[in-house]
Design a protein around this motif. Structure first.
Motif, PDB file in Angstrom:
ATOM      1  N   ARG A 210      44.479  55.904  49.911  1.00  0.00           N
ATOM      2  CA  ARG A 210      45.311  57.065  49.599  1.00  0.00           C
ATOM      3  C   ARG A 210      46.743  56.644  49.266  1.00  0.00           C
ATOM      4  O   ARG A 210      47.407  57.262  48.431  1.00  0.00           O
ATOM      5  N   ASP A 211      47.222  55.596  49.919  1.00  0.00           N
ATOM      6  CA  ASP A 211      48.591  55.131  49.668  1.00  0.00           C
ATOM      7  C   ASP A 211      48.713  54.303  48.394  1.00  0.00           C
ATOM      8  O   ASP A 211      49.821  54.121  47.886  1.00  0.00           O
ATOM      9  N   ALA A 212      47.600  53.785  47.899  1.00  0.00           N
ATOM     10  CA  ALA A 212      47.648  52.868  46.762  1.00  0.00           C
ATOM     11  C   ALA A 212      48.078  53.596  45.488  1.00  0.00           C
ATOM     12  O   ALA A 212      47.720  54.759  45.268  1.00  0.00           O
ATOM     13  N   ARG A 213      48.824  52.915  44.678  1.00  0.00           N
ATOM     14  CA  ARG A 213      49.230  53.441  43.381  1.00  0.00           C
ATOM     15  C   ARG A 213      48.531  52.730  42.223  1.00  0.00           C
ATOM     16  O   ARG A 213      48.384  53.305  41.144  1.00  0.00           O
ATOM     17  N   VAL A 214      48.148  51.481  42.437  1.00  0.00           N
ATOM     18  CA  VAL A 214      47.435  50.707  41.421  1.00  0.00           C
ATOM     19  C   VAL A 214      46.117  50.249  42.031  1.00  0.00           C
ATOM     20  O   VAL A 214      46.106  49.611  43.095  1.00  0.00           O
ATOM     21  N   VAL A 215      45.009  50.580  41.401  1.00  0.00           N
ATOM     22  CA  VAL A 215      43.671  50.295  41.923  1.00  0.00           C
ATOM     23  C   VAL A 215      42.944  49.406  40.926  1.00  0.00           C
ATOM     24  O   VAL A 215      42.937  49.684  39.719  1.00  0.00           O
ATOM     25  N   GLY A 216      42.337  48.344  41.430  1.00  0.00           N
ATOM     26  CA  GLY A 216      41.513  47.465  40.608  1.00  0.00           C
ATOM     27  C   GLY A 216      40.047  47.758  40.832  1.00  0.00           C
ATOM     28  O   GLY A 216      39.556  47.688  41.962  1.00  0.00           O
ATOM     29  N   ILE A 217      39.330  48.091  39.779  1.00  0.00           N
ATOM     30  CA  ILE A 217      37.900  48.378  39.851  1.00  0.00           C
ATOM     31  C   ILE A 217      37.150  47.084  39.571  1.00  0.00           C
ATOM     32  O   ILE A 217      37.163  46.581  38.446  1.00  0.00           O
ATOM     33  N   LEU A 218      36.525  46.525  40.597  1.00  0.00           N
ATOM     34  CA  LEU A 218      35.788  45.275  40.460  1.00  0.00           C
ATOM     35  C   LEU A 218      34.348  45.569  40.063  1.00  0.00           C
ATOM     36  O   LEU A 218      33.632  46.286  40.774  1.00  0.00           O
ATOM     37  N   VAL A 219      33.917  45.007  38.951  1.00  0.00           N
ATOM     38  CA  VAL A 219      32.534  45.165  38.501  1.00  0.00           C
ATOM     39  C   VAL A 219      31.697  44.107  39.207  1.00  0.00           C
ATOM     40  O   VAL A 219      31.769  42.924  38.880  1.00  0.00           O
ATOM     41  N   GLY A 220      30.911  44.528  40.194  1.00  0.00           N
ATOM     42  CA  GLY A 220      30.098  43.604  40.970  1.00  0.00           C
ATOM     43  C   GLY A 220      28.641  43.592  40.591  1.00  0.00           C
ATOM     44  O   GLY A 220      27.844  42.918  41.242  1.00  0.00           O
ATOM     45  N   THR A 221      28.267  44.312  39.546  1.00  0.00           N
ATOM     46  CA  THR A 221      26.896  44.310  39.074  1.00  0.00           C
ATOM     47  C   THR A 221      26.877  44.766  37.623  1.00  0.00           C
ATOM     48  O   THR A 221      27.705  45.590  37.200  1.00  0.00           O
ATOM     49  N   LEU A 222      25.953  44.205  36.877  1.00  0.00           N
ATOM     50  CA  LEU A 222      25.710  44.631  35.500  1.00  0.00           C
ATOM     51  C   LEU A 222      24.252  45.022  35.297  1.00  0.00           C
ATOM     52  O   LEU A 222      23.830  45.237  34.156  1.00  0.00           O
ATOM     53  N   GLY A 223      23.502  45.125  36.393  1.00  0.00           N
ATOM     54  CA  GLY A 223      22.086  45.419  36.268  1.00  0.00           C
ATOM     55  C   GLY A 223      21.619  46.656  37.010  1.00  0.00           C
ATOM     56  O   GLY A 223      20.575  47.215  36.666  1.00  0.00           O
ATOM     57  N   VAL A 224      22.352  47.093  38.029  1.00  0.00           N
ATOM     58  CA  VAL A 224      21.928  48.260  38.803  1.00  0.00           C
ATOM     59  C   VAL A 224      22.114  49.509  37.949  1.00  0.00           C
ATOM     60  O   VAL A 224      23.179  49.722  37.357  1.00  0.00           O
ATOM     61  N   ALA A 225      21.071  50.328  37.888  1.00  0.00           N
ATOM     62  CA  ALA A 225      21.116  51.528  37.066  1.00  0.00           C
ATOM     63  C   ALA A 225      22.215  52.467  37.552  1.00  0.00           C
ATOM     64  O   ALA A 225      22.367  52.691  38.747  1.00  0.00           O
ATOM     65  N   GLY A 226      22.988  53.000  36.612  1.00  0.00           N
ATOM     66  CA  GLY A 226      24.020  53.969  36.928  1.00  0.00           C
ATOM     67  C   GLY A 226      25.407  53.402  37.127  1.00  0.00           C
ATOM     68  O   GLY A 226      26.341  54.166  37.386  1.00  0.00           O
ATOM     69  N   TYR A 227      25.580  52.083  36.992  1.00  0.00           N
ATOM     70  CA  TYR A 227      26.907  51.526  37.272  1.00  0.00           C
ATOM     71  C   TYR A 227      27.925  51.934  36.211  1.00  0.00           C
ATOM     72  O   TYR A 227      29.114  52.106  36.518  1.00  0.00           O
TER      73      TYR A 227
END
Length: 420
Positions: A210-227
């Motif tokens: 909640r306090d964060a202003r900059v968020v990094g989205i880490l892609v940890g999969t390229l095979g699971v459906a729906g990512y």
């Protein structure tokens, strides 16, 4: 299993006539099917050997070969009787995939004595039929709960060693008491993991998000459906929450990799259910799950005591999906106070206008990096940094012989003189 892979592939190719490729490594978790590497070889199907998280894939058909680790069924049944002396106990039996072959024999020994025992079944891929009333389908397991109070009236018995799978089960079904049997040691025990303490730690990370202003989205999969659908949802959620987000693909996360992004306040890992719970105590910035980020940024989602490690539960049509509320003006929003810093922060979803590039009818050839820096805050920040990471610089570095470097510690190298 890699030592036997070539011989197995040769026999399969001789029997089936199909061309076989051995995929010996993966960029992400080894429990997930590596569809990306398979597509590089032009594969039409994948045979996955070894432990698996049973997350459904989006493109290729998959055949799972779990293997058969030895299990002393008699000793396991004896440990179960010691842990549950009451014969009317309602218990759900779960197992690691490598011990699934022995669950039928264990069921034959325990079902005559325990009429309320339930054994889970493995389910690979997407569910073939709609969920029945009282049926639980999670983590590739399927079982029917017949207790009057539902699953919270049942206990859980896990056959397998301590690991990420057991931790994910305990956090998801946190209202059920857990016991386990370790086949390698032949001992059963009541799990003493303080689920409340673990949940308190996760809720602390929610407050950090909640306090964060900059968020990094880490892609940890390229095979699971729906990512891909989840990535789009997280970007939209962060945009409307007034936070900047950067999508990063760094393979398996570690402290050294993520320390290269000091401008990021917190990371969210999009991975399978077993790899989402990353212990980030050694990391420069915390790493949260998609569910924890939704708790932090979606005002319509409230903490109910239920925890979800599978990100597919958050997508539209799933059991835990919550629609984003409509945006409200900032003047009508109630301010919130951070429980960590004590500072005021916004607690509403806004709808900031999309970026509109300045009108320019003249065509000009510009440096690609500088052009990107003009429209991307992240690229502008990286452009101003003196160190931008390791660069190959092929053909630009002169060839020289290796020389011996400095020896000693940083405050007193051996080739430095001592000052009196």
């Amino acid at each position: 299993l890699l030592a036997d892979a070539a011989a197995v592939a040769a026999q399969m190719e001789a029997v089936t006539g199909a061309e076989m490729f051995v995929l010996g490594d993966t960029t992400y978790g080894s429990c997930c099917v590596d569809e990306v590497a398979a597509e590089h070889a032009g594969a039409e199907a994948v045979v996955h050997y070894g432990p698996a998280c049973l997350s459904p894939c989006g493109k290729l058909p998959v055949l799972h070969i779990f293997g058969q680790q030895p299990l002393d069924v008699g000793r396991c049944a004896e440990a179960f009787r010691e842990l549950y002396p009451e014969r009317r106990s309602r218990v759900v039996v779960l197992s690691d995939v490598v011990y699934a072959h022995a669950m039928g024999e264990l069921e034959q020994q325990l079902c005559p004595e325990y009429p309320n025992i339930t054994f889970s079944r493995l389910e690979c891929g997407a569910p073939p039929a709609p969920v029945l009333p009282g049926e639980e389908r999670r983590f590739g397991r399927r079982f029917l709960v017949e207790a009057p109070g539902g699953l919270q009236d049942c206990a859980m018995f896990y056959v397998g060693a301590e690991g990420l799978a057991l931790t994910s089960f305990m956090l998801t079904w946190n209202r059920c008491p857990f016991s386990s049997f370790d086949p390698t040691t032949g001992r059963g025990r009541r799990e003493t993991l303080n689920v409340n303490r673990a949940l308190m730690r996760r809720l602390y990370l929610v407050e950090r998000a909640r306090d964060a202003r900059v968020v990094g989205i880490l892609v940890g999969t390229l095979g699971v459906a729906g990512y891909l659908a989840l990535l789009q949802r997280l970007r939209e959620l962060l945009r409307r929450a007034g936070k900047r987000s950067y999508t990063l693909a760094v393979g398996k996360p570690n402290p050294a990799k993520l320390a290269n992004f000091p401008e990021v306040d917190i990371f969210v890992l999009v991975a399978c259910a077993q790899n989402s719970l990353l212990d980030s105590s050694d990391f420069y910035r915390p790493v949260v799950t998609p569910y924890e980020l939704e708790l932090a940024c979606n005002p319509a989602r409230e903490w109910t005591g239920n925890y979800f490690t599978d990100f597919r539960d958050l997508l539209p049509g799933a059991c835990a999906h919550v629609e984003l509320p409509p945006p409200i003006p900032a003047a009508e929003a109630f301010p919130d106070v951070s429980l960590i810093t004590g500072e005021m922060r916004a607690a509403h979803l806004c709808d900031p206008p999309a970026y509109q590039p300045p009108p320019n009818t003249a065509l000009a050839c510009r440096d690609q990096t500088r052009a990107l820096a003009e429209i991307s805050p992240a690229a502008s920040f990286l452009e101003s940094r003196s160190w931008r990471g390791l660069e190959q610089q092929l053909g630009q570095t002169p060839v020289s012989k290796a020389v011996q470097g400095r020896r000693g510690i940083a405050i007193a190298y051996e080739d430095e003189g001592c000052e009196q």
